[in-house]
Write a protein that holds these residues in place. Structure first.
Motif, mmCIF file in Angstrom:
data_model
loop_
_atom_site.group_PDB
_atom_site.id
_atom_site.type_symbol
_atom_site.label_atom_id
_atom_site.label_comp_id
_atom_site.label_asym_id
_atom_site.label_seq_id
_atom_site.Cartn_x
_atom_site.Cartn_y
_atom_site.Cartn_z
ATOM 1 N N PHE A 11 -14.570 -8.097 8.735
ATOM 2 C CA PHE A 11 -14.026 -6.939 8.012
ATOM 3 C C PHE A 11 -12.512 -6.827 8.164
ATOM 4 O O PHE A 11 -11.925 -5.832 7.741
ATOM 5 C CB PHE A 11 -14.702 -5.659 8.498
ATOM 6 N N LEU A 12 -11.877 -7.831 8.756
ATOM 7 C CA LEU A 12 -10.419 -7.855 8.844
ATOM 8 C C LEU A 12 -9.834 -7.927 7.439
ATOM 9 O O LEU A 12 -10.220 -8.782 6.640
ATOM 10 C CB LEU A 12 -9.973 -9.061 9.672
ATOM 11 N N SER A 13 -8.917 -7.036 7.128
ATOM 12 C CA SER A 13 -8.359 -6.946 5.775
ATOM 13 C C SER A 13 -7.087 -7.787 5.673
ATOM 14 O O SER A 13 -5.971 -7.265 5.630
ATOM 15 C CB SER A 13 -8.071 -5.484 5.409
ATOM 16 N N THR A 14 -7.258 -9.102 5.650
ATOM 17 C CA THR A 14 -6.091 -9.986 5.572
ATOM 18 C C THR A 14 -5.346 -9.814 4.255
ATOM 19 O O THR A 14 -4.131 -10.010 4.196
ATOM 20 C CB THR A 14 -6.533 -11.450 5.726
ATOM 21 N N GLY A 15 -6.063 -9.441 3.197
ATOM 22 C CA GLY A 15 -5.427 -9.270 1.897
ATOM 23 C C GLY A 15 -4.402 -8.161 1.859
ATOM 24 O O GLY A 15 -3.490 -8.173 1.020
ATOM 25 N N PRO A 62 -23.477 -8.880 7.351
ATOM 26 C CA PRO A 62 -22.770 -7.587 7.434
ATOM 27 C C PRO A 62 -21.954 -7.361 6.169
ATOM 28 O O PRO A 62 -21.135 -8.197 5.794
ATOM 29 C CB PRO A 62 -21.868 -7.755 8.665
ATOM 30 N N ILE A 63 -22.177 -6.225 5.495
ATOM 31 C CA ILE A 63 -21.495 -5.988 4.217
ATOM 32 C C ILE A 63 -20.682 -4.697 4.199
ATOM 33 O O ILE A 63 -19.890 -4.489 3.283
ATOM 34 C CB ILE A 63 -22.499 -5.982 3.047
ATOM 35 N N ALA A 64 -20.864 -3.832 5.179
ATOM 36 C CA ALA A 64 -20.060 -2.602 5.225
ATOM 37 C C ALA A 64 -19.937 -2.142 6.666
ATOM 38 O O ALA A 64 -20.838 -2.354 7.479
ATOM 39 C CB ALA A 64 -20.685 -1.500 4.366
ATOM 40 N N LEU A 65 -18.798 -1.524 6.963
ATOM 41 C CA LEU A 65 -18.504 -1.060 8.319
ATOM 42 C C LEU A 65 -17.879 0.322 8.261
ATOM 43 O O LEU A 65 -16.982 0.565 7.449
ATOM 44 C CB LEU A 65 -17.535 -2.032 9.003
ATOM 45 N N ARG A 94 -14.753 -0.259 5.817
ATOM 46 C CA ARG A 94 -14.555 -1.575 5.210
ATOM 47 C C ARG A 94 -15.819 -2.023 4.473
ATOM 48 O O ARG A 94 -16.924 -1.593 4.791
ATOM 49 C CB ARG A 94 -14.213 -2.610 6.281
ATOM 50 N N MET A 95 -15.613 -2.941 3.526
ATOM 51 C CA MET A 95 -16.730 -3.526 2.796
ATOM 52 C C MET A 95 -16.444 -4.982 2.512
ATOM 53 O O MET A 95 -15.287 -5.398 2.434
ATOM 54 C CB MET A 95 -16.958 -2.796 1.464
ATOM 55 N N CYS A 96 -17.512 -5.758 2.333
ATOM 56 C CA CYS A 96 -17.418 -7.127 1.850
ATOM 57 C C CYS A 96 -17.931 -7.170 0.417
ATOM 58 O O CYS A 96 -18.550 -6.213 -0.068
ATOM 59 C CB CYS A 96 -18.240 -8.073 2.734
ATOM 60 N N HIS A 147 -6.084 0.451 6.023
ATOM 61 C CA HIS A 147 -6.542 -0.693 5.221
ATOM 62 C C HIS A 147 -7.895 -0.374 4.582
ATOM 63 O O HIS A 147 -8.747 -1.250 4.440
ATOM 64 C CB HIS A 147 -6.637 -1.940 6.092
ATOM 65 N N LEU A 148 -8.073 0.868 4.199
ATOM 66 C CA LEU A 148 -9.312 1.341 3.592
ATOM 67 C C LEU A 148 -9.645 0.521 2.347
ATOM 68 O O LEU A 148 -8.790 0.312 1.481
ATOM 69 C CB LEU A 148 -9.163 2.818 3.224
ATOM 70 N N HIS A 149 -10.886 0.044 2.282
ATOM 71 C CA HIS A 149 -11.320 -0.737 1.124
ATOM 72 C C HIS A 149 -11.237 0.129 -0.134
ATOM 73 O O HIS A 149 -11.616 1.301 -0.131
ATOM 74 C CB HIS A 149 -12.755 -1.226 1.335
ATOM 75 N N SER A 150 -10.742 -0.454 -1.217
ATOM 76 C CA SER A 150 -10.483 0.323 -2.426
ATOM 77 C C SER A 150 -11.751 0.954 -2.994
ATOM 78 O O SER A 150 -11.721 2.098 -3.487
ATOM 79 C CB SER A 150 -9.821 -0.561 -3.485
ATOM 80 N N THR A 151 -12.892 0.247 -2.937
ATOM 81 C CA THR A 151 -14.139 0.822 -3.457
ATOM 82 C C THR A 151 -14.574 2.009 -2.614
ATOM 83 O O THR A 151 -15.067 3.022 -3.146
ATOM 84 C CB THR A 151 -15.247 -0.244 -3.487
#
Length: 680
Positions: free
Chosen positions: A339-343, A377-380, A396-398, A432-436
């Motif tokens: 879930f590391l947000s490298t982007g 794992p798809i969400a944290l 976070r999400m994948c 780094h909150l996932h946009s979705t």
């Protein structure tokens, strides 16, 4: 005695390190049988005798074996002869406590003793010119004594700390890392038993500062001794090394492995370090090979909480689908890295600081991951709470096909946690909150505050307007001034007087219910099979379809109009023998009439009816009504049919259960209160 003479000559050749031993002393060693030699098996010379490869001369004082000389001929060095001699000595005197020797710190041999399994136990001034210090080295035979650790406790978690953690505790500088380590371990108090391995003493020996060595050795004496057979230590070390892609090249790397081997040999299953390279390289291997959890000080807090609250860490079927919601346990920390947000430029060190902060905040924190049906794992969500405020530090999400539905469910999970803890304010501070997930929080009624954090209100109240206004005012008064301005934008008290305003308030403040809201409330009969697929009630043998279970919106079809209108509410009455109770309440966001095939295509992902079932519902009229609902709350206290009739009688309403029935305002409020709070 050719071998004796060869041994004496070899020893005299190393006199600069050993000192010159008088002939009488040599003779005494020989007479007592206290010289052990290693001989090259290849014969040479007329007598067929092999060449002397090395020797060890020793004494047998008290209950130990005292090594006076251990010398290997230059032609045989690097072939393991020294280890063979030491092991032979151990096996000849297994009843002795162990092997002891003294060696100057500046001599080359001082680097060999740890390799042979010896540990440094202290030092004293030497007798030679300058009094250079002699280090005492000890190889234990594995015999327990009064200072030996006597095994795990039933009530405490036993952990072995490595040297950097030990130094943080006993000699750490006043820095953030050392302070944090001491704070974390001190917070656990008498819930853990802290141990050190013998390898700690060798790492202390490598410190140049003599006073620091003395101080740390003194601190180490306060810990129980871990005693295990040297052969077992070597076996475990070998298993770990064989699993590595590259053999350890530094002496520090070997020490890291030996801490773990010592722990595993005596049955300690947790080794604590803050050495990131060691964690990255060894954690998975030692878990597989030795059954040891290599973890950080912060994660020890989570581990203790896990052991004390075991049921909270059991996998939970998420929304009664094939997805699972798991509290992260101490053995699953590695999965978080996905879930590391490298982007967005997030650094691993910063991400791990957040996860460790949450681990150390136990039991006032949660780290929850959603697993797909295949175990991925798809969400944290990681959060902590204090007072009446929850702080979502990680969200976070994948990539997943159900991203939007999953995001809505994770925001609902946060709201449920807040309600269960009586927390009224939720802050989402993940930079780094996932946009979705960000979109889902905003759709859930959160507002954007300062520094782009999101703020939400949670009001676990079932109350009339006057009480609701007071409760909201109390929450706002406790917030900071800047937060108060943002939170006021979420809901206006005057909006409680209109259907759309009341509907929005119940959505934004969930699980808030307004008992005297100007919202039409409809009692809808539903068959058990459809209730199970739509809402997961009653429980079935098989999980419901994931697309339905993970959705926050649903559609229910009925044959004809009974006056239902949106915005409004639906109370779901499950019919059929053995059920006959109101089990849930939903927000009614839309009522749509139309041809069955048209509505089926429009709402296919939200409904449980097949196309043929929708057509059958329409009947000969070929018209059907779709009720589009959201924010379904399963009542903790279902309202039984008998109770429903009694309440209806008290409010002057004869409740019909053949089709949809609009509840009068007072009865609707009473049913909402009973479903949430029970008959209080």
């Amino acid at each position: 005695m050719p071998l004796f003479e060869e041994a004496k000559a070899l020893g005299d050749s190393e006199a600069r390190f050993l000192g010159l031993l008088p002939h009488a002393a040599w003779a005494d060693y020989a007479q007592r049988g206290q010289i052990l030699v290693a001989v090259d098996p290849n014969p040479r010379g007329p007598n067929g005798q092999g060449k002397l490869a090395g020797y060890v001369a020793f004494r047998l004082p008290r209950q130990e074996v005292a090594v006076a000389h251990l010398v290997i001929h230059p032609d045989f060095r690097g072939r393991g002869i020294a280890r063979l001699l030491v092991e032979e000595l151990r096996h000849r005197y297994p009843e002795r406590r162990g092997l002891a020797l003294n060696c100057r710190r500046d001599f080359p041999a001082s680097k060999m003793w740890p390799v042979l399994g010896f540990v440094s136990t202290g030092e004293r001034p030497g007798r030679g010119q300058g009094g250079l210090p002699l280090t005492r080295w000890w190889l234990d035979n594995g015999h327990p004594d009064l200072l030996t650790w006597n095994g795990p406790s039933d009530s405490l978690l036993s952990i072995v700390i490595d040297t950097n953690v030990f130094i943080d505790i006993h000699a750490g500088a006043d820095g953030e890392i050392s302070d944090r380590t001491r704070e974390v371990l001190d917070s656990l108090g008498d819930r853990i038993e802290v141990l050190v391995s013998p390898e700690l003493l060798n790492e202390i020996e490598r410190i140049d500062d003599a006073e620091k060595r003395r101080s740390l050795r003194g601190a180490a004496q306060a810990y129980s001794r871990l005693v295990a057979p040297p052969d077992e230590i070597r076996r475990l070390e070998g298993e770990i090394v064989s699993a590595l892609s590259k053999k350890p090249g530094r002496i520090q790397d070997r020490s890291d492995i030996l801490h773990i081997a010592h722990a595993a040999a005596v049955g300690v299953r947790v080794v604590v370090t803050r050495d990131r390279p060691a964690l990255n390289k060894l954690a998975e291997i030692v878990g597989d090979k030795c059954g040891v959890l290599l973890t950080t000080p912060s994660n020890v807090v989570a581990l203790v909480d896990e052991l004390e609250n075991e049921s909270a860490y059991a996998p939970v079927v998420f929304m009664r689908t094939d997805y699972q919601l798991n509290e992260i346990d101490s053995g699953s920390v590695q999965m978080l890295r996905g879930f590391l947000s490298t982007g967005t430029g997030e650094k691993l060190a910063a991400f791990e600081r957040e996860t460790e902060f949450l681990a150390a905040a136990k039991p006032r924190s949660r780290r929850v991951v959603c697993l797909s049906p295949t175990g991925e794992p798809i969400a944290l969500v990681g959060l902590d709470y204090s007072g009446s405020t929850i702080n979502v530090r990680l969200a976070r999400m994948c990539r997943t096909p159900i991203a939007i539905s999953l995001a809505a469910q994770m925001t609902e999970y946060v709201r449920q946690v807040a309600a269960s803890l009586n927390c009224s304010l939720v802050k989402v501070t993940d930079s780094h909150l996932h946009s979705t997930l960000r979109d889902a929080f905003i759709a859930d009624g959160y507002a954007v505050g300062n520094s782009s954090e999101l703020l939400g209100l949670v009001l676990p109240t079932v109350a009339p307007r006057t009480e609701a206004v007071d409760a909201i005012s109390e929450v706002l008064a406790a917030a900071g001034e800047a937060e108060r301005l943002v939170l006021r934008s979420l809901v206006q008290e005057e909006s409680f007087h209109t259907p759309s305003g009341a509907m929005r308030a119940e959505h934004v403040l969930r699980p808030f219910r307004l008992t005297d809201a100007p919202l039409p409330t409809w009692l809808i009969p539903i068959k058990p099979q459809f209730a199970a697929d739509l809402f997961g009630w009653p429980e079935q043998l098989f999980n419901r379809p994931s697309s339905l279970g993970m959705s926050r919106e649903h559609v229910y079809y009925k044959a004809r109009s009974a006056g239902e209108s949106a915005p409004g509410r639906t109370l779901w009455y499950v019919s059929g023998y053995g059920h006959q109770q109101i089990i849930a309440c939903s927000g009614l966001v839309d009522v749509v009439d139309g041809e069955p095939d048209v509505l089926y295509r429009r709402f296919q992902r939200l409904g449980v009816y097949t196309r043929s079932q929708v057509r059958a519902t329409a009947g000969s009229r070929q018209r059907v009504r779709a009720l589009h609902v959201t924010d379904t709350e399963i009542f903790p206290y279902p309202v039984t049919l008998s109770r429903l009739k009694r309440l209806g009688h008290q409010h002057g309403q004869n409740v019909q259960l053949v089709s949809s029935t609009r509840m009068i305002a007072g009865l609707a409020g009473e049913l909402l209160r009973e479903g949430r709070l029970g008959g209080v």
